[in-house]
Scaffold this active site. Structure first.
Site, PDB file in Angstrom:
ATOM      1  N   GLU A   1       0.971  -1.469  -0.152  1.00  0.00           N
ATOM      2  CA  GLU A   1       0.468   0.191   0.168  1.00  0.00           C
ATOM      3  C   GLU A   1       1.180   0.904  -0.050  1.00  0.00           C
ATOM      4  O   GLU A   1       1.879   1.622   1.024  1.00  0.00           O
ATOM      5  CB  GLU A   1      -0.844   0.001   1.320  1.00  0.00           C
ATOM      6  CG  GLU A   1      -1.961   0.839   1.199  1.00  0.00           C
ATOM      7  CD  GLU A   1      -2.244   0.351   2.510  1.00  0.00           C
ATOM      8  OE1 GLU A   1      -3.032   0.219   3.253  1.00  0.00           O
ATOM      9  OE2 GLU A   1      -3.219   2.217   2.472  1.00  0.00           O
TER      10      GLU A   1
ATOM     11  N   LYS B   1      -7.336  -0.334  11.688  1.00  0.00           N
ATOM     12  CA  LYS B   1      -6.365  -0.872  10.750  1.00  0.00           C
ATOM     13  C   LYS B   1      -5.561   0.094   9.988  1.00  0.00           C
ATOM     14  O   LYS B   1      -4.324  -0.805   9.575  1.00  0.00           O
ATOM     15  CB  LYS B   1      -7.428  -0.946   9.493  1.00  0.00           C
ATOM     16  CG  LYS B   1      -7.366  -1.507   7.788  1.00  0.00           C
ATOM     17  CD  LYS B   1      -5.935  -0.612   7.396  1.00  0.00           C
ATOM     18  CE  LYS B   1      -6.185  -1.385   5.800  1.00  0.00           C
ATOM     19  NZ  LYS B   1      -4.659  -0.371   5.483  1.00  0.00           N
TER      20      LYS B   1
ATOM     21  N   ASP C   1       4.250 -13.979  12.233  1.00  0.00           N
ATOM     22  CA  ASP C   1       2.952 -15.023  11.537  1.00  0.00           C
ATOM     23  C   ASP C   1       1.930 -13.706  11.650  1.00  0.00           C
ATOM     24  O   ASP C   1       1.419 -13.330  13.190  1.00  0.00           O
ATOM     25  CB  ASP C   1       2.641 -15.896  13.011  1.00  0.00           C
ATOM     26  CG  ASP C   1       1.097 -16.552  12.685  1.00  0.00           C
ATOM     27  OD1 ASP C   1       0.738 -15.748  11.560  1.00  0.00           O
ATOM     28  OD2 ASP C   1       1.091 -17.648  12.655  1.00  0.00           O
TER      29      ASP C   1
ATOM     30  N   HIS D   1      -2.671  10.640  -0.261  1.00  0.00           N
ATOM     31  CA  HIS D   1      -3.013   8.617  -0.622  1.00  0.00           C
ATOM     32  C   HIS D   1      -2.919   9.677  -2.476  1.00  0.00           C
ATOM     33  O   HIS D   1      -2.746   8.097  -3.130  1.00  0.00           O
ATOM     34  CB  HIS D   1      -4.361   8.934  -0.366  1.00  0.00           C
ATOM     35  CG  HIS D   1      -3.837   7.715   0.691  1.00  0.00           C
ATOM     36  ND1 HIS D   1      -4.288   6.500   1.160  1.00  0.00           N
ATOM     37  CD2 HIS D   1      -3.212   8.128   1.808  1.00  0.00           C
ATOM     38  CE1 HIS D   1      -3.915   6.259   2.465  1.00  0.00           C
ATOM     39  NE2 HIS D   1      -3.722   6.950   2.883  1.00  0.00           N
TER      40      HIS D   1
HETATM   41  P1  NDP Z   1       9.650 -22.835  17.528  1.00  0.00           P
HETATM   42  O1  NDP Z   1       8.388 -24.512  16.948  1.00  0.00           O
HETATM   43  O2  NDP Z   1      10.367 -23.150  16.366  1.00  0.00           O
HETATM   44  O3  NDP Z   1      10.126 -23.534  18.088  1.00  0.00           O
HETATM   45  C1  NDP Z   1      10.913 -22.328  19.245  1.00  0.00           C
HETATM   46  C2  NDP Z   1      12.328 -23.383  19.524  1.00  0.00           C
HETATM   47  O4  NDP Z   1      13.539 -22.128  19.155  1.00  0.00           O
HETATM   48  C3  NDP Z   1      12.280 -23.360  20.346  1.00  0.00           C
HETATM   49  O5  NDP Z   1      11.531 -25.000  20.245  1.00  0.00           O
HETATM   50  C4  NDP Z   1      13.429 -23.313  20.951  1.00  0.00           C
HETATM   51  O6  NDP Z   1      14.491 -24.862  20.720  1.00  0.00           O
HETATM   52  C5  NDP Z   1      14.156 -22.677  20.253  1.00  0.00           C
HETATM   53  N1  NDP Z   1      14.789 -21.819  21.039  1.00  0.00           N
HETATM   54  C6  NDP Z   1      16.760 -21.379  20.667  1.00  0.00           C
HETATM   55  N2  NDP Z   1      16.586 -20.257  21.720  1.00  0.00           N
HETATM   56  C7  NDP Z   1      15.649 -20.100  21.953  1.00  0.00           C
HETATM   57  C8  NDP Z   1      15.433 -18.657  23.091  1.00  0.00           C
HETATM   58  N3  NDP Z   1      15.368 -18.193  23.813  1.00  0.00           N
HETATM   59  N4  NDP Z   1      13.977 -19.061  23.299  1.00  0.00           N
HETATM   60  C9  NDP Z   1      12.973 -19.609  23.416  1.00  0.00           C
HETATM   61  N5  NDP Z   1      12.887 -20.947  22.600  1.00  0.00           N
HETATM   62  C10 NDP Z   1      14.342 -21.051  22.055  1.00  0.00           C
HETATM   63  O7  NDP Z   1       8.723 -21.702  17.148  1.00  0.00           O
HETATM   64  P2  NDP Z   1       6.767 -21.711  17.672  1.00  0.00           P
HETATM   65  O8  NDP Z   1       7.211 -22.283  18.865  1.00  0.00           O
HETATM   66  O9  NDP Z   1       7.661 -20.129  18.339  1.00  0.00           O
HETATM   67  O10 NDP Z   1       6.175 -21.223  16.561  1.00  0.00           O
HETATM   68  C11 NDP Z   1       5.893 -20.837  15.702  1.00  0.00           C
HETATM   69  C12 NDP Z   1       5.688 -20.856  14.774  1.00  0.00           C
HETATM   70  O11 NDP Z   1       4.262 -21.416  15.179  1.00  0.00           O
HETATM   71  C13 NDP Z   1       4.828 -19.639  14.414  1.00  0.00           C
HETATM   72  O12 NDP Z   1       5.817 -19.904  12.555  1.00  0.00           O
HETATM   73  C14 NDP Z   1       3.522 -19.556  13.381  1.00  0.00           C
HETATM   74  O13 NDP Z   1       3.391 -19.760  12.070  1.00  0.00           O
HETATM   75  C15 NDP Z   1       2.862 -20.779  13.929  1.00  0.00           C
HETATM   76  N6  NDP Z   1       1.577 -21.366  14.673  1.00  0.00           N
HETATM   77  C16 NDP Z   1       0.725 -20.486  15.035  1.00  0.00           C
HETATM   78  C17 NDP Z   1      -0.621 -20.481  15.311  1.00  0.00           C
HETATM   79  C18 NDP Z   1      -1.177 -19.716  15.695  1.00  0.00           C
HETATM   80  O14 NDP Z   1      -0.751 -18.828  16.030  1.00  0.00           O
HETATM   81  N7  NDP Z   1      -2.656 -19.996  15.903  1.00  0.00           N
HETATM   82  C19 NDP Z   1      -0.621 -22.219  15.792  1.00  0.00           C
HETATM   83  C20 NDP Z   1       0.611 -23.544  15.189  1.00  0.00           C
HETATM   84  C21 NDP Z   1       1.748 -22.614  14.553  1.00  0.00           C
HETATM   85  P3  NDP Z   1      15.092 -25.480  21.592  1.00  0.00           P
HETATM   86  O15 NDP Z   1      14.680 -24.973  23.000  1.00  0.00           O
HETATM   87  O16 NDP Z   1      15.023 -26.595  21.454  1.00  0.00           O
HETATM   88  O17 NDP Z   1      16.468 -24.849  21.356  1.00  0.00           O
END
Ligand code: NDP
Length: 429
Positions: free
Chosen positions: A83, A270, A286, A383
């Site tokens: 936009e 918005k 997201d 705009h």
């Molecule tokens: P991930 O599943 O990738 O989890 C984040 C990973 O980062 C953890 O598993 C952790 O692994 C690692 N990590 C490394 N450093 C850190 C830190 N300092 N703090 C926290 N984690 C760390 O991502 P999210 O759980 O954040 O999920 C986000 C995704 O889920 C987005 O892509 C979203 O689109 C999607 N989603 C959204 C939904 C919704 O909004 N309704 C529903 C389902 C999915 P480790 O601890 O092993 O290092």
């Protein structure tokens, strides 16, 4: 000084000059610059890992929001948006606020909510008592699914049990919803929470004799809020051929309107999200989750209202924003998408809380620009000039012809493709 977000005359520079400035300010290598500005062929292998049935890449413009300063720190704001006017508006408002000392912002910890829906539990109060008695057990089980989160100082830390009246329908049973509160640290956390919510479900069933259905995070992340504020002397609001006092009055009227009327509040919000979504896309967030959270929060009192509020305090116009922001510096596509990585690098934040504060400030700046124009000259003047560019290109203008066609369209006040075609034909004749 290289981190300054003040780049006077940036919009008048050529694309090449902007790249040089961007590389310098953002401390980007030539390779990083190529990735960020999509100068290379699209990374099809990356997109193929991101989604199913990938067939290509759909490009959107990336621009820079300027002049933003939050808690005394400057941030260059990468924004992906189709936009026109959004980036000019946020840069202009940020400049006004910067001259008044910049935005102040704060953000809570990354506390997210996981929901577990329980049915067939018998007496709801008894089921609730059993679950609360088993709180420590349930939290320990949740954390066992992601021990590294707890080691970093986060993880599941509280449990609540909500009993909700049954909505109309064949089931009379009240809803029993377990809320698992999880500090997801630097991650947005959806996957982390979903794993934990699914993980504790069998124990929830065992403790109550009930049956679990849904197990998923809530996007109404009202335990994870960011706030920003700004305070501008009324005199310095003068512009658009209008006095500071008049501009301030227009902004106060806009704020009243949005508080009183959901039809206006939706449009007001918005505008806020114009800025937040653009920086969300540029940093791999997201944005549907952010949108869902913002609008649900705007309705938290049972009536949809504005995410920002403007008041007058001691000769200053004061703006405030508060909204849930479930953002991540890790997780999801953030480490996978090279553009998102570089967007974050450019933004120059080191924690997810800092990221949330910048997002909140961008939302407030975007809103300030909108209500400043709406409460005075209106937005169409600005705009339509931007829109004219799109019309000129649609009519077939290219290169130097675009600006010529735009100027004539605006002069004639008739910004239509047909008119642009006629102007173009006359220019080329
Ligand atoms: P991930 O599943 O990738 O989890 C984040 C990973 O980062 C953890 O598993 C952790 O692994 C690692 N990590 C490394 N450093 C850190 C830190 N300092 N703090 C926290 N984690 C760390 O991502 P999210 O759980 O954040 O999920 C986000 C995704 O889920 C987005 O892509 C979203 O689109 C999607 N989603 C959204 C939904 C919704 O909004 N309704 C529903 C389902 C999915 P480790 O601890 O092993 O290092």
């Amino acid at each position: 000084a290289t981190r300054s977000s003040r780049l006077p005359g940036f919009h008048r520079r050529s694309m090449e000059e902007r790249w040089r400035e961007l590389a310098l300010r953002g401390d980007l290598t030539p390779e990083e610059l190529r990735v960020l500005c999509a100068l290379d062929a699209p990374h099809l292998d990356v997109v193929n890992q991101m989604i199913e049935n990938a067939v290509g890449v759909f490009a959107l413009p990336l621009g820079l929001g300027l002049n933003l300063t939050v808690n005394g720190r400057d941030h260059l704001v990468p924004m992906v948006v189709e936009e026109p006017s959004v980036i000019a508006a946020v840069s202009l408002a940020s400049k006004l606020v910067r001259e008044a000392g910049g935005f102040l912002a704060e953000a809570s910890t990354s506390m997210m909510i996981g929901q577990v829906q329980l049915t067939g539990y018998g007496d709801p109060e008894l089921a609730r008592a059993r679950l609360l008695a088993g709180r420590e057990h349930l939290l320990a089980l949740a954390n066992s699914f992601h021990p590294s989160l707890e080691k970093r100082g986060g993880g599941a830390c509280d449990l609540q049990v909500r009993i909700l009246p049954a909505p109309e329908g064949p089931h009379a049973e009240p809803l029993l919803i377990v809320h698992l509160l999880v500090d997801t640290q630097e991650a947005m956390g959806a996957n982390l929470i979903n794993t934990m919510a699914e993980g504790i479900a069998p124990l929830v069933e065992q403790m109550t004799g009930g049956r679990v259905y849904l197990r998923i995070l809530s996007n109404l992340a009202d335990q994870r809020l960011a706030r920003a504020s700004c305070r501008i002397p009324v005199a310095s609001l003068a512009g658009l051929g209008t006095s500071g006092q008049d501009i301030a009055e227009g902004i106060l009227q806009a704020s009243r309107f949005a508080r009183a009327d959901p039809y206006r509040a939706a449009t007001h919000n918005k505008g806020v999200m114009n800025g937040i979504d653009a920086v969300a896309i540029a940093t791999g967030q997201d944005w549907r989750a952010i949108e869902a959270g913002a609008h649900a929060y705007a309705c938290r009192d049972g009536r949809y209202g504005p995410l920002t509020n403007w008041t007058m305090e001691d000769g200053h116009l004061v703006g405030r924003i508060e909204l849930p922001l479930a953002l991540g510096l890790v997780g999801g596509p953030i480490k996978v998408h090279p553009g998102a990585q570089l967007g974050l690098k450019l933004l120059g934040v080191s924690t997810v809380r800092e990221l949330s504060m910048v997002f909140a400030a961008v939302g407030l700046a975007q809103n300030l620009a909108a209500v400043r124009a709406l409460g005075s000259v209106g937005i169409q003047k600005g705009h339509m000039a931007m829109h004219a560019r799109c019309v000129a290109v649609t009519a077939g203008a290219r290169g130097a012809d675009v600006e010529k066609v735009v100027r004539l369209l605006v002069e004639r006040g008739n910004i239509k493709v047909e008119a642009a075609r006629e102007i173009l034909a006359a220019l080329q004749a």
